[in-house]
Design a protein around this motif. Sequence first.
Motif, PDB file in Angstrom:
ATOM      1  N   VAL A  63       0.821  -1.210   0.000  1.00  0.00           N
ATOM      2  CA  VAL A  63       0.000   0.000   0.000  1.00  0.00           C
ATOM      3  C   VAL A  63       0.855   1.260   0.000  1.00  0.00           C
ATOM      4  CG1 VAL A  63      -1.694   1.294   1.356  1.00  0.00           C
ATOM      5  CG2 VAL A  63      -1.903  -1.171   1.126  1.00  0.00           C
ATOM      6  N   VAL A  64       2.013   1.216   0.634  1.00  0.00           N
ATOM      7  CA  VAL A  64       2.821   2.414   0.823  1.00  0.00           C
ATOM      8  C   VAL A  64       3.264   3.026  -0.500  1.00  0.00           C
ATOM      9  CG1 VAL A  64       5.039   3.219   1.710  1.00  0.00           C
ATOM     10  CG2 VAL A  64       3.551   1.867   3.135  1.00  0.00           C
ATOM     11  N   GLY A  65       3.554   2.211  -1.490  1.00  0.00           N
ATOM     12  CA  GLY A  65       4.030   2.745  -2.753  1.00  0.00           C
ATOM     13  C   GLY A  65       2.927   3.233  -3.676  1.00  0.00           C
ATOM     14  N   THR A  66       1.702   3.209  -3.238  1.00  0.00           N
ATOM     15  CA  THR A  66       0.582   3.576  -4.099  1.00  0.00           C
ATOM     16  C   THR A  66       0.119   5.001  -3.833  1.00  0.00           C
ATOM     17  OG1 THR A  66      -1.021   2.660  -2.544  1.00  0.00           O
ATOM     18  CG2 THR A  66      -0.170   1.173  -4.214  1.00  0.00           C
ATOM     19  N   ASP A  67      -1.123   5.248  -4.080  1.00  0.00           N
ATOM     20  CA  ASP A  67      -1.752   6.554  -3.928  1.00  0.00           C
ATOM     21  C   ASP A  67      -1.508   7.145  -2.537  1.00  0.00           C
ATOM     22  OD1 ASP A  67      -3.472   8.725  -4.416  1.00  0.00           O
ATOM     23  OD2 ASP A  67      -5.200   7.616  -3.644  1.00  0.00           O
ATOM     24  N   PRO A  68      -1.148   8.421  -2.435  1.00  0.00           N
ATOM     25  CA  PRO A  68      -0.886   9.038  -1.131  1.00  0.00           C
ATOM     26  C   PRO A  68      -2.074   8.964  -0.160  1.00  0.00           C
ATOM     27  CG  PRO A  68      -0.117  10.478  -2.877  1.00  0.00           C
ATOM     28  CD  PRO A  68      -0.842   9.338  -3.530  1.00  0.00           C
ATOM     29  N   ARG A  69      -3.299   9.018  -0.675  1.00  0.00           N
ATOM     30  CA  ARG A  69      -4.459   8.917   0.220  1.00  0.00           C
ATOM     31  C   ARG A  69      -4.552   7.529   0.824  1.00  0.00           C
ATOM     32  NH1 ARG A  69      -8.893  11.409  -3.613  1.00  0.00           N
ATOM     33  NH2 ARG A  69      -8.469   9.356  -4.438  1.00  0.00           N
ATOM     34  N   ARG A  70      -4.313   6.498   0.020  1.00  0.00           N
ATOM     35  CA  ARG A  70      -4.340   5.123   0.533  1.00  0.00           C
ATOM     36  C   ARG A  70      -3.213   4.920   1.549  1.00  0.00           C
ATOM     37  NH1 ARG A  70      -4.512   0.616  -3.797  1.00  0.00           N
ATOM     38  NH2 ARG A  70      -4.790  -0.615  -1.911  1.00  0.00           N
ATOM     39  N   ARG A  71      -2.055   5.495   1.247  1.00  0.00           N
ATOM     40  CA  ARG A  71      -0.926   5.381   2.166  1.00  0.00           C
ATOM     41  C   ARG A  71      -1.253   6.043   3.495  1.00  0.00           C
ATOM     42  NH1 ARG A  71       3.341   7.313  -0.826  1.00  0.00           N
ATOM     43  NH2 ARG A  71       2.736   9.416  -0.324  1.00  0.00           N
TER      44      ARG A  71
END
Length: 96
Positions: A63-71
């Motif tokens: 998840v960390v490398g994905t969309d900033p909102r998801r992170r």
Amino acid sequence: MSTGPASAQPRTSLAWQRTGLGLLALAAVLLKTGVSRDVPLEVVAAGLALLTSAAVLALLPRVVGTDPRRRSLALSALTGAVLIVEVLAVAGAFVD
């Protein structure tokens, strides 16, 4: 030579693994003390710490490398879970 403050640098996968393994160690200690002192609250805290460590080790790196909102959402959920584990562990320490 530093490239910026540590808070501005992204965490590496090794840093997340250390966090997950630390939570796993916490779960082991809480489980041992909860069972040996017969304190169910510490056993519950150990279970939550185990689930949190599993999430950190298995899900968070994806998840960390994905969309900033998801992170941001994932890190907020992780912080909340760790806080709940700590509160339960402290509460269990005062139960005799």
